[in-house]
Design an enzyme around this catalytic site. Structure first.
Site, PDB file in Angstrom:
ATOM      1  N   SER A  94      84.321  20.632  91.504  1.00  0.00           N
ATOM      2  CA  SER A  94      84.551  19.186  91.491  1.00  0.00           C
ATOM      3  C   SER A  94      84.613  18.704  92.928  1.00  0.00           C
ATOM      4  O   SER A  94      85.070  19.418  93.822  1.00  0.00           O
ATOM      5  CB  SER A  94      85.851  18.837  90.755  1.00  0.00           C
ATOM      6  OG  SER A  94      86.953  19.448  91.389  1.00  0.00           O
ATOM      7  N   HIS A  98      84.697  10.506 100.361  1.00  0.00           N
ATOM      8  CA  HIS A  98      85.145   9.195 100.836  1.00  0.00           C
ATOM      9  C   HIS A  98      84.558   8.953 102.231  1.00  0.00           C
ATOM     10  O   HIS A  98      85.081   9.463 103.229  1.00  0.00           O
ATOM     11  CB  HIS A  98      86.674   9.122 100.889  1.00  0.00           C
ATOM     12  CG  HIS A  98      87.342   9.191  99.559  1.00  0.00           C
ATOM     13  ND1 HIS A  98      87.266   8.161  98.644  1.00  0.00           N
ATOM     14  CD2 HIS A  98      88.104  10.166  98.982  1.00  0.00           C
ATOM     15  CE1 HIS A  98      87.953   8.496  97.560  1.00  0.00           C
ATOM     16  NE2 HIS A  98      88.460   9.700  97.739  1.00  0.00           N
ATOM     17  N   HIS A 108      81.538  10.941  93.313  1.00  0.00           N
ATOM     18  CA  HIS A 108      82.264  12.009  92.629  1.00  0.00           C
ATOM     19  C   HIS A 108      81.270  12.818  91.813  1.00  0.00           C
ATOM     20  O   HIS A 108      80.309  12.263  91.262  1.00  0.00           O
ATOM     21  CB  HIS A 108      83.326  11.401  91.709  1.00  0.00           C
ATOM     22  CG  HIS A 108      83.771  12.325  90.612  1.00  0.00           C
ATOM     23  ND1 HIS A 108      83.243  12.254  89.323  1.00  0.00           N
ATOM     24  CD2 HIS A 108      84.668  13.342  90.593  1.00  0.00           C
ATOM     25  CE1 HIS A 108      83.820  13.184  88.573  1.00  0.00           C
ATOM     26  NE2 HIS A 108      84.671  13.858  89.314  1.00  0.00           N
ATOM     27  N   ASN A 110      81.163  16.614  89.204  1.00  0.00           N
ATOM     28  CA  ASN A 110      81.914  17.710  88.604  1.00  0.00           C
ATOM     29  C   ASN A 110      81.009  18.426  87.609  1.00  0.00           C
ATOM     30  O   ASN A 110      80.297  17.766  86.843  1.00  0.00           O
ATOM     31  CB  ASN A 110      83.164  17.159  87.906  1.00  0.00           C
ATOM     32  CG  ASN A 110      83.894  18.210  87.088  1.00  0.00           C
ATOM     33  OD1 ASN A 110      83.742  18.272  85.873  1.00  0.00           O
ATOM     34  ND2 ASN A 110      84.669  19.023  87.755  1.00  0.00           N
ATOM     35  N   ARG A 112      81.463  21.929  84.924  1.00  0.00           N
ATOM     36  CA  ARG A 112      82.514  22.846  84.492  1.00  0.00           C
ATOM     37  C   ARG A 112      82.135  23.557  83.197  1.00  0.00           C
ATOM     38  O   ARG A 112      81.257  23.122  82.458  1.00  0.00           O
ATOM     39  CB  ARG A 112      83.825  22.091  84.306  1.00  0.00           C
ATOM     40  CG  ARG A 112      83.726  20.929  83.326  1.00  0.00           C
ATOM     41  CD  ARG A 112      85.004  20.097  83.320  1.00  0.00           C
ATOM     42  NE  ARG A 112      84.900  18.972  82.397  1.00  0.00           N
ATOM     43  CZ  ARG A 112      84.395  17.786  82.714  1.00  0.00           C
ATOM     44  NH1 ARG A 112      83.937  17.566  83.924  1.00  0.00           N
ATOM     45  NH2 ARG A 112      84.330  16.818  81.811  1.00  0.00           N
ATOM     46  N   HIS A 147      70.470   6.177  89.630  1.00  0.00           N
ATOM     47  CA  HIS A 147      70.232   6.346  88.198  1.00  0.00           C
ATOM     48  C   HIS A 147      68.877   6.996  87.914  1.00  0.00           C
ATOM     49  O   HIS A 147      68.745   7.727  86.922  1.00  0.00           O
ATOM     50  CB  HIS A 147      70.372   5.000  87.484  1.00  0.00           C
ATOM     51  CG  HIS A 147      71.794   4.640  87.224  1.00  0.00           C
ATOM     52  ND1 HIS A 147      72.498   5.116  86.139  1.00  0.00           N
ATOM     53  CD2 HIS A 147      72.671   3.880  87.934  1.00  0.00           C
ATOM     54  CE1 HIS A 147      73.733   4.651  86.174  1.00  0.00           C
ATOM     55  NE2 HIS A 147      73.862   3.906  87.256  1.00  0.00           N
ATOM     56  N   HIS A 177      93.257  -0.980  82.121  1.00  0.00           N
ATOM     57  CA  HIS A 177      94.294  -1.928  82.532  1.00  0.00           C
ATOM     58  C   HIS A 177      93.749  -2.986  83.493  1.00  0.00           C
ATOM     59  O   HIS A 177      94.391  -4.015  83.700  1.00  0.00           O
ATOM     60  CB  HIS A 177      95.483  -1.179  83.166  1.00  0.00           C
ATOM     61  CG  HIS A 177      95.135  -0.415  84.405  1.00  0.00           C
ATOM     62  ND1 HIS A 177      94.427   0.759  84.384  1.00  0.00           N
ATOM     63  CD2 HIS A 177      95.404  -0.658  85.711  1.00  0.00           C
ATOM     64  CE1 HIS A 177      94.288   1.213  85.614  1.00  0.00           C
ATOM     65  NE2 HIS A 177      94.866   0.368  86.445  1.00  0.00           N
ATOM     66  N   GLY A 261      98.203  24.008  88.084  1.00  0.00           N
ATOM     67  CA  GLY A 261      97.230  24.262  89.140  1.00  0.00           C
ATOM     68  C   GLY A 261      97.797  23.931  90.512  1.00  0.00           C
ATOM     69  O   GLY A 261      98.917  23.438  90.660  1.00  0.00           O
ATOM     70  N   ARG A 262      96.990  24.207  91.519  1.00  0.00           N
ATOM     71  CA  ARG A 262      97.417  23.970  92.901  1.00  0.00           C
ATOM     72  C   ARG A 262      97.351  22.478  93.200  1.00  0.00           C
ATOM     73  O   ARG A 262      96.274  21.875  93.225  1.00  0.00           O
ATOM     74  CB  ARG A 262      96.514  24.748  93.855  1.00  0.00           C
ATOM     75  CG  ARG A 262      96.897  24.624  95.319  1.00  0.00           C
ATOM     76  CD  ARG A 262      96.039  25.572  96.165  1.00  0.00           C
ATOM     77  NE  ARG A 262      96.452  25.546  97.558  1.00  0.00           N
ATOM     78  CZ  ARG A 262      95.795  24.878  98.512  1.00  0.00           C
ATOM     79  NH1 ARG A 262      94.714  24.167  98.204  1.00  0.00           N
ATOM     80  NH2 ARG A 262      96.211  24.915  99.761  1.00  0.00           N
TER      81      ARG A 262
END
Length: 302
Positions: A94, A98, A108, A110, A112, A147, A177, A261-262
């Site tokens: 992952s 920035h 971003h 990821n 898995r 895209h 929210h 996790g860490r």
């Protein structure tokens, strides 16, 4: 039935981490990634790599983890309650980038793999992942390129994959929210095993391999654009949305925290500098307002 090869997935993921780090270091031209290897008491570990205060990237974190446990956490069984109580093995890469220049988007990615096992039962396995883009200032050229590359990653696996994973991404990276998307989307998929192990693994690899071709041309186009305090201030404000999503909704963050996790590795995705303001709205007709009006809406960029 093809037996899932955790070793093959692990080998791919560590190589992917190496390749992405090398590509980003070449673009940054100033700093390199520092690496921390870590072990998890219940089983497994990983290697975390962070580049900070670079020439292009204010902070870039790329994590590889391979952990084991005796019981899947709530974040992993929320959509699959029948798996509660199974032992698990989870591995993935992952990353969150920035950039310093507000005209370069945050990104971003990821990929898995999960295996959940129970005595006297066949293992249940699945792949997940994707990549998404969070611009601060909108460029249609960048959105189309992002895209188009995402579609190319999916193309070998059928015509329905890209539109399906694109919609999944638009739905997932949405701040309920705030009633707004986190960015302009990309790809997202989870609990994916429908093509069998080899083809599902190939799809995950294609998504991972297309991240650098999707992101680096955008960085190269925007990294030297001049900017001032106004653009930087807006970038700090919009980074707050990133923090809100990661801490409230993100399944990977919740999984990492719930499995012990860490913490440093889990939270390395957060930006180094961020601001919040009370009831702030962009000035009508400004480039900041244009981001909200033209880019922060799910749309068909292709």
């Amino acid at each position: 039935m093809t037996i899932p090869s955790v070793a093959a997935v692990s080998g791919y993921l560590t190589d992917l981490q190496d390749r992405i780090c090398k590509a980003l270091e070449q673009i940054d031209g100033q700093n390199q990634f520092r690496e921390d290897t870590w072990q998890r008491e219940e089983g497994g570990g990983g290697r975390s790599r962070v580049l900070e205060e670079g020439g292009v990237f204010e902070k870039a974190g790329i994590n590889f983890s391979h952990v084991r446990g005796n019981q899947l956490p709530a974040s992993a069984t929320a959509h699959r309650p029948e798996l509660a109580g199974r032992s698990f093995e989870a591995l993935g890469v992952s990353l969150v980038i920035h950039p310093r220049n507000p005209y370069v988007p945050t990104s971003h990615a990821n990929v898995r793999f999960f295996v959940a096992e129970k005595q006297d039962s066949d293992p249940v396995w699945w792949f997940g992942g994707g990549f998404d883009l969070t611009p601060y200032y909108g460029f249609e050229e960048d959105a189309v390129h992002w895209h188009l590359t995402a579609k190319q990653a999916c193309q070998p696996f059928g015509e329905t994959i890209y539109p399906r994973f694109k919609k999944w991404c638009d739905d997932y990276f949405f701040l309920k929210h705030r009633n707004e998307p986190r960015g302009i989307g990309g790809l997202f998929f989870d609990d994916f095993n429908e093509l069998g192990f080899e083809r599902s693994f190939a799809l995950m690899k294609s998504v991972g391999d297309h991240y650098i071709p999707a992101y680096t041309p955008i960085v190269e186009r925007r990294k030297d654009l001049p900017f001032g305090a106004r653009e930087r201030d807006f970038q700090m404000y919009r980074r707050g949305r990133y923090v809100e999503f990661n801490l409230v909704y993100d399944r990977g963050t919740l999984f990492g925290l719930q499995t012990g996790g860490r913490t440093e590795s889990i939270l390395m995705s957060l930006p180094p500098i961020v601001t919040w303001r009370y009831d702030w709205h962009p000035q009508p007709g400004s480039e900041e307002a244009r981001l909200y009006e033209e880019f922060l809406h799910p749309k068909e960029w292709l």
